[in-house]
Each structure stands twice: as structure tokens, then as C-alpha cells.
Design a protein around this motif. Structure first.
Motif, PDB file in Angstrom:
ATOM      1  N   UNK A   1     -15.529 -35.624  33.577  1.00 29.99           N
ATOM      2  CA  UNK A   1     -15.376 -36.630  34.644  1.00 29.99           C
ATOM      3  C   UNK A   1     -13.980 -36.551  35.264  1.00 29.99           C
ATOM      4  N   UNK A   2     -13.820 -37.288  36.353  1.00 30.99           N
ATOM      5  CA  UNK A   2     -12.493 -37.447  36.954  1.00 30.99           C
ATOM      6  C   UNK A   2     -12.316 -38.895  37.363  1.00 30.99           C
TER       7      UNK A   2
ATOM      8  N   UNK B   1     -24.681 -40.302  23.839  1.00 31.55           N
ATOM      9  CA  UNK B   1     -24.903 -40.020  22.417  1.00 31.55           C
ATOM     10  C   UNK B   1     -26.102 -40.809  21.882  1.00 31.55           C
ATOM     11  N   UNK B   2     -26.660 -40.376  20.779  1.00 33.87           N
ATOM     12  CA  UNK B   2     -27.778 -41.114  20.168  1.00 33.87           C
ATOM     13  C   UNK B   2     -28.974 -40.221  19.963  1.00 33.87           C
ATOM     14  N   UNK B   3     -30.045 -40.808  19.363  1.00 31.81           N
ATOM     15  CA  UNK B   3     -31.241 -40.019  19.039  1.00 31.81           C
ATOM     16  C   UNK B   3     -32.009 -39.631  20.284  1.00 31.81           C
ATOM     17  N   UNK B   4     -31.991 -40.516  21.271  1.00 37.81           N
ATOM     18  CA  UNK B   4     -32.780 -40.245  22.467  1.00 37.81           C
ATOM     19  C   UNK B   4     -31.861 -40.259  23.676  1.00 37.81           C
ATOM     20  N   UNK B   5     -31.023 -39.226  23.777  1.00 44.06           N
ATOM     21  CA  UNK B   5     -29.953 -39.318  24.776  1.00 44.06           C
ATOM     22  C   UNK B   5     -30.475 -39.325  26.214  1.00 44.06           C
ATOM     23  N   UNK B   6     -29.885 -40.193  26.997  1.00 51.01           N
ATOM     24  CA  UNK B   6     -30.225 -40.282  28.418  1.00 51.01           C
ATOM     25  C   UNK B   6     -29.314 -39.302  29.143  1.00 51.01           C
ATOM     26  N   UNK B   7     -29.868 -38.569  30.122  1.00 51.56           N
ATOM     27  CA  UNK B   7     -29.019 -37.666  30.899  1.00 51.56           C
ATOM     28  C   UNK B   7     -28.509 -38.422  32.124  1.00 51.56           C
ATOM     29  N   UNK B   8     -27.226 -38.590  32.178  1.00 49.84           N
ATOM     30  CA  UNK B   8     -26.630 -39.308  33.317  1.00 49.84           C
ATOM     31  C   UNK B   8     -26.145 -38.265  34.326  1.00 49.84           C
ATOM     32  N   UNK B   9     -26.660 -38.316  35.557  1.00 46.74           N
ATOM     33  CA  UNK B   9     -26.379 -37.216  36.492  1.00 46.74           C
ATOM     34  C   UNK B   9     -24.969 -37.219  37.083  1.00 46.74           C
ATOM     35  N   UNK B  10     -24.627 -36.075  37.664  1.00 45.56           N
ATOM     36  CA  UNK B  10     -23.342 -35.914  38.371  1.00 45.56           C
ATOM     37  C   UNK B  10     -23.208 -37.012  39.436  1.00 45.56           C
ATOM     38  N   UNK B  11     -22.024 -37.500  39.626  1.00 45.79           N
ATOM     39  CA  UNK B  11     -21.798 -38.514  40.665  1.00 45.79           C
ATOM     40  C   UNK B  11     -21.872 -39.936  40.131  1.00 45.79           C
ATOM     41  N   UNK B  12     -22.428 -40.112  38.911  1.00 47.36           N
ATOM     42  CA  UNK B  12     -22.527 -41.472  38.352  1.00 47.36           C
ATOM     43  C   UNK B  12     -21.139 -41.934  37.885  1.00 47.36           C
ATOM     44  N   UNK B  13     -20.934 -43.231  37.963  1.00 49.52           N
ATOM     45  CA  UNK B  13     -19.647 -43.792  37.529  1.00 49.52           C
ATOM     46  C   UNK B  13     -19.770 -44.378  36.130  1.00 49.52           C
ATOM     47  N   UNK B  14     -18.694 -44.225  35.357  1.00 48.46           N
ATOM     48  CA  UNK B  14     -18.580 -44.888  34.055  1.00 48.46           C
ATOM     49  C   UNK B  14     -17.387 -45.839  34.110  1.00 48.46           C
TER      50      UNK B  14
END
Ligand code: HEM
Length: 524
Positions: free
Chosen positions: A118-119, A403-416
Motif C-alpha cells: 500500500x501507499x 488474514x484468517x481461514x477464509x481470507x477475503x481478497x481486497x482489490x487494488x485501490x481499496x483504502x485501509x
């Protein structure tokens, strides 16, 4: 004549209609873009819980718009419902960009996995808009980080030497009580003088035009809210930045005026250094820079346009708003509670007497009450309307797996982001967190005074300077600057609240007069 009037009125009516149609289309375009963005993001992040959703039509869109007024409440609800249980959750935001909020238990994952992919949004934004609306930095350079390394060469003694003349120029008060505006006169005046001296040196700090254009640039730069760009489709961004950059009294107008003064000055300095073969004193940040640039002989580092841009970015993007903002918080507290000043003075006197004539890091470290009031003021103030901070944008094209057993893929461009304000007001970490306790961090159970002096220390529950790879690299300079400023202030001025009905907990003005400087203050 009648024909003329008829054609004039007809022309005016047609123009007005065209303008209304244009504005309506623009509004429609922006709203359609905003709505489709919210819907797409809601679909993409549907595997995660959302804070602030209610059982209603267009719930995500309405949650985003509602965030405008009750953002902090939304984040707080999400934090206690999901975050404290270790769950990631999505916070809707008014700019239509949902934000994946990281629970504290995943801060290690943040450092290891998230940071490299990320940036900072400010960086992304500045890099996108720099051709159009930012100063002459080399393309692709957000900030010249070497300047921050160079700042480490300056300690409290240097800062004091910049603070003293700045107070004399900008807060020249007699022995009569005088009413001043806290933000503009007690803080901004001497602080801007000190910052310009520290970065640009004595000559430019005595040029009021230069200071005016620089500070006007800072104001305009900080008014370029990068979040607004999210309302438009990407193709509109260059037009947006062009308009924002070129507005009257906008950044580009002020940068031109700044350049007119600094570029000839830099040419002179560079010529002088060449004559002196690089042998100049390191009295300010610019001198250190020029000396190093002469040595490396890199044409980019020696280009006056680049130098001017690098210093303007450091000043406007990182220094002025942060330092004067925190000073303002503390000054407000001192004005509303003058008894705090007595405690700070007593501590300063005891420390100064034990180390006469010194003004160094060790002395500042001993001022545990001063450290505590800064730390508490920063904890107690809010980052922004919704209490999220340390934002990151995913730049990795493959996105990022949670992270986790069923990881969600968070796409490019999403903010954290991190729910910083809510953490700072969590009773688990801070007893009576909703109360302002100036001496909260003056721990009595440690013998080592320096150990307690932790304004610059980072932790998962103290996020005022960020954490991890992107934690504030300017915080040590900031701490020395802020403490020296307040020590000078309380030893040279008396202050009190403006008498009358306006006296309150959040005063805008104070009464001030110069005082007899204590005999133990010999640090000038
Ligand atoms: C009390 C004043 C200050 C506060 C509260 C503060 C706070 C912060 C915070 C919270 C961050 C982290 C942002 C994030 O992770 O998203 C940060 C980053 C940064 N700060 Fe400060 N700061 C202060 C003063 C300064 C000063 C005086 C400088 C420069 C001399 C500076 C330079 C920077 C830089 C360059 C970064 C970005 C680091 C990066 O890009 O990785 N800060 N600051």
C-alpha cells in the motif's frame, strides 16, 4: 433600440438555460459516478461486515452520506461491535470510498503484509497531481527524505536560537495586559518565524514577502482536499487539479511569487558555495542541503527549481499545520487553566538549576510534565470527523488477502485505516478516557525520569505519530521544537483568560504581557 434589447434579453436567457443544463449535467455526472462507485465497492467488500448500515433502501449509499454528520459514531459502533473482537469491518465514508478498518489485534499483520502493498493516499494523490498543481519536484518524488535525515543534526540549542528572535519579532508585547488571538498571534506568528529560520535560514526569515507567499502557499496547499478528487471519474482528475491549482490565490499563484524570491536567492547561494568550495556553516536546513548538493554535484540536486520545490513540500505538506496545530491545542489548555503554567515553570526551574546554561535533549527529557501535557493534548484532539487515521491505499495490482481461514481478497485501490480516535478514547487503554488529564503520563512508579518521557514513543494505543514503517519521521524534531517553544513562552510572558462572559474552556483569545524573565533562565 427595442431590437437591441430584445436580442440582448433573448441571448441572456439562452445563456442562462445553457448554464443550468450544464450544471445539471455536471451534477448528474458526478452523482452517477459517486453512486456507481459506492455500489461497486459495496459488492466487492460484501464479505466483510459494514458499520453504520441500517435496514433501508439504498442502505450503503445512505450510510456513506450519513457519515458526513455522524462519522465518528459509525466508526465507534464498528470498533466495539467488530474491531475489538479482532474482525475487520468496513466504514462507509462521505466521499464514497469505503474504508477497511483494521482491528488492533491485526496491527502486526498491518506492518508485515499491508504496508508493503500500500501507499499513503496523500502520496498517491500528490504523485498524480504533481505535474499540474504541485511545485517543481522531480516527477515521481513525493518528498525529499534526506531533508528529514539532515534535520537530525539540529538539537534543542539550535531550535532555541531560532525561537528567540522569532518571538522578539512576532510577539513584541509590553508590560501592560494586551488581548491577542491565540491561534494567529501567540502561535502562528512566532512559529512561522521559527520554521522559516530553521529551514531557509536567517536572510529569508527577514523577508516578510517571502514569509507571506510561503504561508499563503501552505494554506492553499492544505486546502486541496485530496478526497474531493474521488467524486470525479479518473479522466476528470487532471482538469480538477488544474482548476484547484490555478484558482485565485491558489497554490500555483503563491508558488510563482515564492519562486520569484527564492530562485535568485538560491542561485546566489550556489555561486557563493562554489567560491567557498563547499566550506559553509550548517546553520539551517538549507545550508546543510546546499553543502551536500555541492559535494555530490548532481544536477538535479543543484537545480534551484527542484530545491525550492523540495523545501516547499516539506514546509507545506508536513511541518506548518502539524506544529502550529499542536501548539494551538496546548496554548488553549494553558489559557483556560493558568494553574498548569505554575507546575510547568516549577519543573523547568528545578531542571534548569540542576543543569545551568544547558539547553539540550537531556534537559528536555527531564520535563515530564511538559511532555505529558503535549501527549495528552494530542490524544484528546480528534484526527478528523470520523476518527480514522493512518490511511493506506492498496497499490498492488493483485490486491491483498486478509488474514484468517477464509481470507477475503481486497482489490487494488481499496483504502485501509485505523480507528485512531476511538482507540484514544477507549477506557481499556486510558482511565477516564473522556477526561482531559494534563499529567496523565507523569508516571510516579518509575525512577528513571527519561523513561517516562515518551511523547515520541509509538504503541498500538498511541497513534498520534502513526506506527510502523510510515510512522512520523519528524516527531523528534517536532518534540524538541514544541517543548522549546512553550518553555520560552512561559518564561517570557504572563497570560490569563480574557475577563468577561467569553471566558470558557476553549478560548480563542488570551490576555498577555511580558514578564520579568526568571533569573534561573540563562539559556539564551
Ligand atoms: C506534532 C506534530 C506532528 C504530528 C502530530 C505528526 C503526525 C504524523 C502522523 C500521524 C504520521 C503518519 C501518517 C500515516 O501513517 O498515515 C506522520 C507522517 C509523517 N510525518 Fe509527521 N507529524 C508531526 C510533525 C512532523 C514534522 C515537523 C515533520 C517534518 C519535519 C513530519 C514529517 C512527516 C513525514 C515525512 C511523514 C510521512 C512518512 C512517510 O511518508 O512514510 N511530521 N506524521
Amino acid at each position: 433600440m427595442r431590437d437591441f434589447n430584445f436580442f440582448f434579453i433573448k441571448g441572456l436567457l439562452i445563456s442562462l438555460c445553457a448554464l443550468v443544463v450544464f450544471l445539471f449535467s455536471l451534477f448528474f455526472l458526478v452523482f452517477a459516478h459517486y453512486t456507481s462507485k459506492v455500489c461497486t465497492n459495496a459488492r466487492t467488500l460484501s464479505a466483510l461486515p459494514w458499520a453504520g448500515l441500517q435496514n433501508e433502501f439504498f442502505s450503503t449509499l445512505r450510510a456513506c452520506l450519513r457519515d458526513w454528520t455522524s462519522g465518528l459514531q459509525v466508526v465507534s459502533n464498528g470498533y466495539y461491535r467488530y474491531g475489538k473482537k479482532g474482525q475487520f469491518f468496513v466504514t462507509p465514508t462521505w466521499w464514497g470510498q469505503p474504508l477497511v478498518t483494521v482491528p488492533q489485534s491485526q496491527f502486526q499483520w498491518w506492518s508485515k503484509e499491508l504496508e508493503p502493498k500500500t501507499q499513503l493516499p496523500q502520496t498517491v494523490n500528490n504523485l498524480q497531481s504533481q505535474r499540474i498543481a504541485l511545485p517543481g519536484l522531480p516527477i515521481g518524488e513525493h518528498l525529499y527524505y534526506q531533508n528529514l535525515q539532515n534535520l537530525k543534526k539540529f538539537g534543542p540549542r539550535h531550535i532555541l536560537s531560532w525561537v528567540v528572535p522569532s518571538f522578539k519579532t512576532y510577539l513584541d508585547i509590553g508590560t501592560e495586559w494586551t488581548t491577542v488571538n491565540i491561534k494567529d498571534e501567540a502561535v502562528y506568528g512566532p512559529a512561522k518565524g521559527t520554521m522559516i529560520r530553521a529551514y531557509y535560514g536567517e536572510t529569508l526569515s527577514q523577508n516578510p514577502e517571502f514569509i507571506r507567499h510561503t504561508m499563503n502557499y501552505v494554506r492553499a496547499f492544505n486546502g486541496m482536499d485530496y478526497r474531493v478528487a474521488h467524486f470525479f471519474p479518473p479522466w476528470f482528475s487532471p482538469i480538477f487539479w488544474w482548476v484547484v491549482g490555478n484558482r485565485p490565490n491558489g497554490p500555483l499563484r503563491n508558488q510563482e511569487k515564492y519562486d520569484k524570491i527564492i530562485i535568485p536567492y538560491l542561485r546566489e547561494r550556489l555561486a557563493d558555495i562554489a567560491v567557498k568550495k563547499g566550506q559553509i556553516e550548517e546553520t539551517d536546513l538549507l545550508s546543510i542541503y546546499l553543502k551536500a548538493a555541492y559535494k555530490t554535484n548532481d544536477p538535479v540536486d543543484l537545480d534551484p527549481v527542484v530545491i525550492a520545490g523540495r523545501f516547499l513540500m516539506l514546509t507545506s505538506g508536513f511541518t506548518v499545520a502539524t506544529l502550529s496545530g499542536v501548539l494551538h491545542l496546548v496554548m488553549n489548555q494553558l489559557t483556560a487553566n493558568p494553574s498548569y503554567i505554575g507546575i510547568l515553570l516549577k519543573e523547568l526551574e528545578a531542571t534548569t538549576i540542576s543543569r545551568p546554561g544547558e539547553w539540550d535533549a537531556k534537559l528536555l527529557h527531564s520535563l515530564v510534565h511538559l511532555d505529558s501535557i503535549f501527549r495528552e493534548s494530542m490524544r484528546y484532539s480528534k484526527f478528523n470527523g470520523f476518527g480514522l487515521a493512518l490511511m493506506r491505499v492498496v497499490t498492488d495490482p493483485n490486491g491483498i488477502k486478509l488474514p484468517g481461514d477464509n481470507p477475503v481478497l481486497v482489490p487494488q485501490g481499496t483504502w485501509f485505516g485505523a480507528p485512531a480516535d476511538v482507540i484514544h478514547f477507549d477506557n481499556c487503554y486510558y482511565e477516564d478516557a473522556d477526561q482531559f488529564k494534563p499529567w496523565r503520563f507523569v508516571s510516579t512508579d518509575s525512577e528513571d525520569r527519561a523513561e517516562r518521557n515518551m511523547m515520541t514513543a509509538l504503541s498500538d494505543s498511541n497513534l498520534v505519530f502513526g506506527r510502523g514503517r510510515n510512522a512520523c519521521p519528524g516527531r523528534f524534531f517536532a518534540s524538541d521544537f514544541l517543548k522549546t517553544y512553550i518553555c520560552y513562552f512561559i518564561t517570557h510572558y504572563d497570560i490569563r483568560q480574557v475577563p468577561g462572559p467569553n471566558a470558557n474552556d476553549n478560548p480563542t483569545h488570551m490576555q498577555i504581557r511580558s514578564r520579568k524573565v526568571p533569573t534561573w533562565w540563562s539559556s539564551e
